[in-house]
Design an enzyme around this catalytic site. Structure first.
Site, PDB file in Angstrom:
ATOM      1  N   ASP A 171     -21.586  20.366  -5.767  1.00  0.00           N
ATOM      2  CA  ASP A 171     -20.834  20.845  -4.599  1.00  0.00           C
ATOM      3  C   ASP A 171     -19.435  20.231  -4.651  1.00  0.00           C
ATOM      4  O   ASP A 171     -19.246  19.054  -4.344  1.00  0.00           O
ATOM      5  CB  ASP A 171     -21.538  20.430  -3.297  1.00  0.00           C
ATOM      6  N   LYS A 234     -19.217  27.501   0.139  1.00  0.00           N
ATOM      7  CA  LYS A 234     -19.839  26.671   1.155  1.00  0.00           C
ATOM      8  C   LYS A 234     -18.788  26.306   2.194  1.00  0.00           C
ATOM      9  O   LYS A 234     -17.616  26.112   1.864  1.00  0.00           O
ATOM     10  CB  LYS A 234     -20.391  25.425   0.452  1.00  0.00           C
ATOM     11  N   LYS A 270     -23.452  29.006   1.453  1.00  0.00           N
ATOM     12  CA  LYS A 270     -24.061  27.810   2.036  1.00  0.00           C
ATOM     13  C   LYS A 270     -23.263  27.335   3.244  1.00  0.00           C
ATOM     14  O   LYS A 270     -22.189  26.765   3.098  1.00  0.00           O
ATOM     15  CB  LYS A 270     -24.131  26.693   0.988  1.00  0.00           C
TER      16      LYS A 270
END
Lengths: 334, 783
Positions: A171, A234, A270
């Site tokens: 991430d 995300k 996400k």
């Protein structure tokens, strides 16, 4: 741009790794006409989000199944300065047995696990070891998380180190200043470098939407990151003052849809931070289902970045099974 | 399905709202309802079934209202009126507040009952209809409280006969009942025959709230019951929401009766998408526009106009969105599309779609419930304005679509309709939005949103979508009248020739059309004599073709409406300046034609000068409003010119009469066709010389002379006239109201009583309101 036949094997991936379940988003040229043409009308987007919970709802066994689905999409997360191996092991145990076994048995999903475990780089080896054999991947936050302002070469290096340590998902955080100054080329180049550093590990681009100022910026940053090869986009690090919201999600989801329609490639989504209630997770699932379709209701294309959400879902599931409202102490802590 | 199966399929499953409370309420009334008259239910009479359109199940039997029922209800309302109208503002406000509170306390019962009776999704009745109805009563509790302080010199009208449609049964009841009661009127309301139940539940609420008996009466029944109510001589005001066809009949039926009337009718509202819009949001907006309440919405954005360069992409994305709509049992909390109200309506929609051969028809590929009145969401692309479905209201979940090239063409296409209720436009360009919104012929415009409603914001249409506004102060005014009823008009005095006759140079006044003098089309004129018989000159006798020419000239002067208030004020001052320079001459002429004293004639000229100053003052001060609506955004109430106004001048004020009409009309940006009084027409024709020297653009004011009796019909029936005002001494109020039914233009008639032209009722806001249409422009904002 062709679709591969890998597409149909979604159920084969307990781990839900996108790169093994469908054709991975390759890197596309930066299309500035498309980026600058993106619009996001805030009030209209807010209205859509405000009315969605009234338009879609699931009850009884449908609600239980949906909540189980939400669990399967959770990136169970600890990102604290006081994380220790013990703390991470406890989290991993919870990821493997997210709900009390008798309850999972009762709803007929005894092997349910969370989607992944998400930790800082230093905790990756502990998590990998703890999860060995479970099929649950380890995600590492990276690139100078959460601010993303450490030296560039170190940010790239950090990714490589985490992959080497066994993280299957990375991430990354983008440089918000590239968005705020309209330097889309720089954002694109950065994302491309990060993607390259990930190699086979799949990469989630954290936009830190709470710091991008406008939904239009969110839309544009989403497109640029996808063009530069993001497997997932995300919302947040969880450290900004505003994290995942439905309006931000709708903008990002619509960008994913536009990208899929234009290129044929699916990018995952996400939302992270601030989703702590079972009911919220159902709204997010219905938002995904409505705007992107059923294909995006699986962990290879959808994750919740959450730490306390699981606890509320456990209580709801126990209520479903027993008919009585539950208490948190009846469920194992993470 | 088992949980593991659902875990894989991720289907929604049923989520049914519990109907047992609603059924219990029906059972409490033994499934048979009488009329609610004078605070109690009568025994059921001849009844008919009201059904759940989703299942065909009979819900209850309701009474077919007879003439006697209507009589009894109007009687009860009339008996209640004196006491109710004399309650203090605060006492009325308390009653409205109690109704609002009770609506809120019983909100779910109302929502479930509405959905069962009407077929609309429970989400809509629960989240939209019922909360808006509550809001309406709360808001009007406030208007009741403030009535006398904010609207002094106004009175309630009396008994209001209200006829409402089946698409928003409770909400339309609220829109009708709340302002009527707030203003101090009493009510007889007839709900639509398909959907009487929530009105009957509301009757229960009125009892529970302790509303005085007879203040609200509810009479159920079909169109015949409604007609009996509309025709009842005891009704002072008729308020109707429904089809244009029935609205036209009501206009004809009430013509000349002296009843006040507001009509909220059909529409074919444009939904304009410019190429810089947030396309996904615009598509989601369409769901709320045309698939809200199965498209059975008078203001539904049913006519999509999309910029040509994005049309293909837009339609493709729209079709994908349609595939995600869910149709099903209206009590299911997880559906978008419920049942249309009745098999009759379903057949009508099916027929209109199947008879269309133009364009491409796309039905959403979704599962439709078997049985019940369900019609799939439908899109018809590639239509042209000439196609029937681009012009006619379908009143179902059917969207028709066409394309445009430029903003100018978008406006032209949007306005190419007989209707004018609402319009929607989507663009991220504020310049474009604020330029286009005022140009759309509609009472409501939504920018980057659709179907937003609130009690504070006026709602209503122009053209064949009706007249009058509901909501806001403007809506309250439709339930009030001036406290001063005016004085009976005196007949026109046309003096006969005497023994001595004309001794000067022959003078024949002509008409004033398009800024030029024009001879009568028919070639006839008549002499004008002084009271003692001396010939003063001749005036033309206008016929229908002169009306046609004058209206055409007025239409050509449309640029006047786009000028600034400042400029219009300047021109009105200039008229006053030039009239002032000729004051003595005008006074002499008034004296000569009427035989009045020199002082009285001079006083009339002076008052006319003052009046011109008044409206010059108002030209840039009759402000619109930014309404306090509960969104992040503004709802702008803009006072727009009505357009072309035809006006019959009074007899008793040869100069002040025409000035009192042309000045407010001009000040607000209208063009006017004046028909001079018959007694002293030469003053009106003299006036054109003043206009000619005052920079009044040609066509803004047009002056004809002739017989009011003969000209009433051609002017009232002219389709390109937007309003007719009548202050004539000839009894033509009924002819004008009847004639207006064709195009449903606004009328303002005197019914034989005129204001005191020289007094305070001879000028002011009543005239300004008649000269304007309130357009509400909703602009949500946020970045």
């Amino acid at each position: 741009m062709t679709q591969t036949t890998l597409d149909t094997t979604a159920t084969a991936t307990a781990a839900g790794l996108p790169q093994v379940s469908h054709a991975r988003n390759p890197i596309m040229p930066l299309d500035m006409d498309w980026v600058m043409g993106a619009q996001a009308n805030t009030s209209a987007i807010e209205r859509r989000c405000a009315t969605l919970p009234g338009r879609r709802t699931v009850k009884k066994e449908y609600q239980a199944a949906w909540l189980a689905r939400a669990i399967s999409c959770i990136d169970l997360t600890t990102l604290a300065g006081d994380d220790t191996p013990g703390r991470v092991k406890r989290l991993c145990a919870k990821a493997m047995q997210p709900v009390r076994a008798d309850l999972l048995e009762a709803i007929g999903l005894p092997t349910l696990t969370t989607g992944a475990v998400c930790v800082y780089h230093d905790m990756v080896p502990v998590a990998v070891e703890a999860l060995a054999g479970s099929g649950i991947p380890v995600a590492a936050v990276s690139t100078g998380f959460p601010a993303g302002l450490s030296p560039y070469h170190l940010r790239v290096k950090e990714i490589e180190e985490s992959v080497k340590a066994g993280a299957e998902e990375i991430d990354i955080v983008i440089s918000r200043r590239h968005v705020l100054t309209g330097n889309w080329q720089a954002l694109y180049d950065e994302m491309k470098d990060f993607r390259a550093a990930c190699g086979e590990a799949h990469v989630k681009a954290i936009l830190a939407t709470g710091e991008l100022g406008t939904l239009r910026n969110v839309a544009r940053a989403s497109l640029v990151c996808m063009m530069a090869g993001a497997d997932f986009i995300k919302t947040s690090t969880g450290k900004e003052s505003v994290n995942a919201t439905l309006p931000v999600s709708l903008v990002m989801i619509r960008a994913i849809r536009a990208y899929q329609q234009a290129t044929g490639y699916r990018v995952g989504y996400k939302p992270a931070g601030g989703i702590s209630k079972a009911k919220d997770s159902l709204v997010y699932l219905s938002l995904m289902k409505e705007e992107l379709g059923d294909r995006w209701l699986r962990p290879d294309l959808f994750r919740f970045g959450a730490s306390s959400l699981l606890g509320d879902i456990e209580r709801q599931l126990e209520h479903h099974v027993t008919g009585a409202y539950s208490a948190s102490w009846r469920h194992a802590m993470a | 399905m088992t949980i593991p199966e659902i875990f894989e399929t991720m289907e929604y499953g049923p989520a049914m709202e519990d109907a047992s409370e609603a059924r219990a309420w029906i059972a409490k009334h033994a499934g048979r309802f009488g009329q609610f008259i004078g605070g109690a239910f009568t025994a059921p009479g001849e009844t008919f079934a009201t059904k759940n359109p989703a299942t065909g199940e009979e819900l209850a039997q309701v009474t077919q209202g007879s003439a006697a029922d209507v009589e009894a209800a109007v009687d009860a309302a009339a008996k209640a009126f004196p006491r109710w109208s004399k309650l203090s503002d605060h006492q009325r406000a308390r009653h409205l507040y109690a109704l609002a509170r009770l609506l809120q306390k019983h909100s779910r019962l109302f929502a479930v009952l509405e959905t069962m009776d009407n077929g609309k999704p429970i989400r809509e009745s629960r989240d939209i209809d019922v909360p808006l109805a509550q809001r309406h009563f709360y808001y009007h509790a406030g208007l009741a409280q403030l009535r006398d302080s904010e609207l002094p010199s106004h009175q309630p009208l009396g008994v209001c006969g209200q006829v409402i449609p089946w698409n928003f049964p409770l909400l339309m009841l609220a829109w009708k009942v709340a302002p009527a009661l707030a203003a101090g009127n009493t009510v007889v309301l007839k709900p639509a025959e398909y959907t009487s139940l929530t009105a009957l539940l509301f009757a229960d609420i009125c009892r529970e709230a302790g509303l005085p008996k007879g203040v609200v009466n509810i009479v159920t029944g079909d169109g015949a019951t409604g007609a009996a109510l509309v025709d009842h001589p005891g009704v002072a005001k008729v308020a109707f929401t429904g089809s244009t066809e029935v609205g036209r009949k009501i206009r004809e039926a009430t013509a000349g009766s002296g009843k006040a009337l507001t009509l909220e009718l059909g529409g074919k509202s444009p939904y304009i998408v410019f190429d810089d819009a947030d396309i996904d949001s615009a598509i989601e907006g369409l769901v709320d526009a045309i698939w809200f309440n199965q498209g059975q919405v008078c203001c539904a954005g049913s006519r999509l106009l999309v910029q040509e360069n994005i049309a293909d992409d837009f339609h493709a994305r729209l079709k994908a969105r349609m595939a995600n709509l869910r149709a099903g049992d209206p009590l299911d909390k997880c559906i978008d599309i419920g049942a249309v109200v009745d098999p009759v309506q379903h057949a009508q929609i099916s027929r209109m779609v199947s008879e269309n051969n133009a364009g491409e028809t796309y039905h959403a590929p979704i599962e439709m419930p078997s049985g019940g009145c369900f019609y799939p969401p439908t899109l018809i692309t590639g239509l042209e304005p000439a196609d029937r479905l681009m012009q006619e209201e379908i009143f179902g979940p059917v969207l028709v679509s066409s394309t445009f090239r430029t903003p100018g063409e978008a406006v032209a296409l949007a306005n190419n309709t007989r209707y004018g209720l609402a319009a929607t436009l989507w663009t991220e360009n504020m310049n474009l939005a604020l330029d286009v919104a005022p140009k759309l012929a509609a009472g409501v415009v939504w920018v980057n949103a659709t179907n937003l409603f609130d009690a504070a914001a006026g709602f209503g249409g122009v053209r064949e979508s009706g007249f009058g506004r509901e909501g806001g102060w403007e809506g309250l005014l439709a339930y009030l009248k001036p406290a001063d009823a005016g004085k009976p008009v005196k007949p026109a005095k046309v003096h006969a020739p005497g023994e001595t006759d004309f001794d000067g140079i022959d003078r024949t006044a002509k008409f004033y059309i398009g800024g030029k003098q024009a001879r009568p089309d028919g070639g006839y004129s008549r002499p004008v004599h002084v009271p003692r018989g001396v010939l003063l000159g001749h005036v033309g006798i206008a016929n229908r073709k002169d009306i046609r020419n004058a209206v055409e000239a007025a239409q050509k002067a449309a640029g006047w409406g786009k000028t600034t208030g400042h400029l219009r004020a300047q021109i009105l001052y200039y008229i006053a300046e030039n009239l002032g320079a000729r004051a003595a001459e005008f006074a002499d002429r008034i004296r000569a034609q009427t035989g009045r004293s020199a002082a009285s004639a001079r006083e009339e000229v002076d008052t006319a000068l003052s009046r011109l100053f008044s409206y010059a003052a108002w030209a840039d001060k009759f402000d619109g409003a930014a309404k306090s609506v509960p969104i992040r955004g503004v709802a702008l109430a803009m006072n727009e010119p009505v357009g072309v106004i035809g006006a019959f001048c009074p007899e008793d004020a040869p100069l002040l009469g025409p000035v009192s009409l042309l000045a407010p009309a001009m000040a607000m940006g209208n063009r006017i066709v004046l028909i001079a009084g018959e007694s002293a027409p030469l003053t009106a024709t003299d006036l054109y010389q003043v206009l000619d020297t005052s920079d009044v653009p040609g066509g803004v004011v047009n002056i004809l002379t002739g017989s009011h009796a003969e000209l009433a019909k051609p002017l009232a029936t002219h389709m390109d006239v937007d309003a007719v005002w009548c202050f004539s001494s000839t009894d033509i109020s009924g002819v004008i109201e009847a004639g207006s039914a064709g195009s449903l233009k606004r009328t303002w008639v005197n019914n034989g009583r005129n204001p005191d032209w020289a007094g305070p009722t001879g000028e002011g806001k009543a005239f300004l309101r008649a000269a304007t249409e309130v357009k509400t422009i909703w602009v949500p904002y946020g970045e």
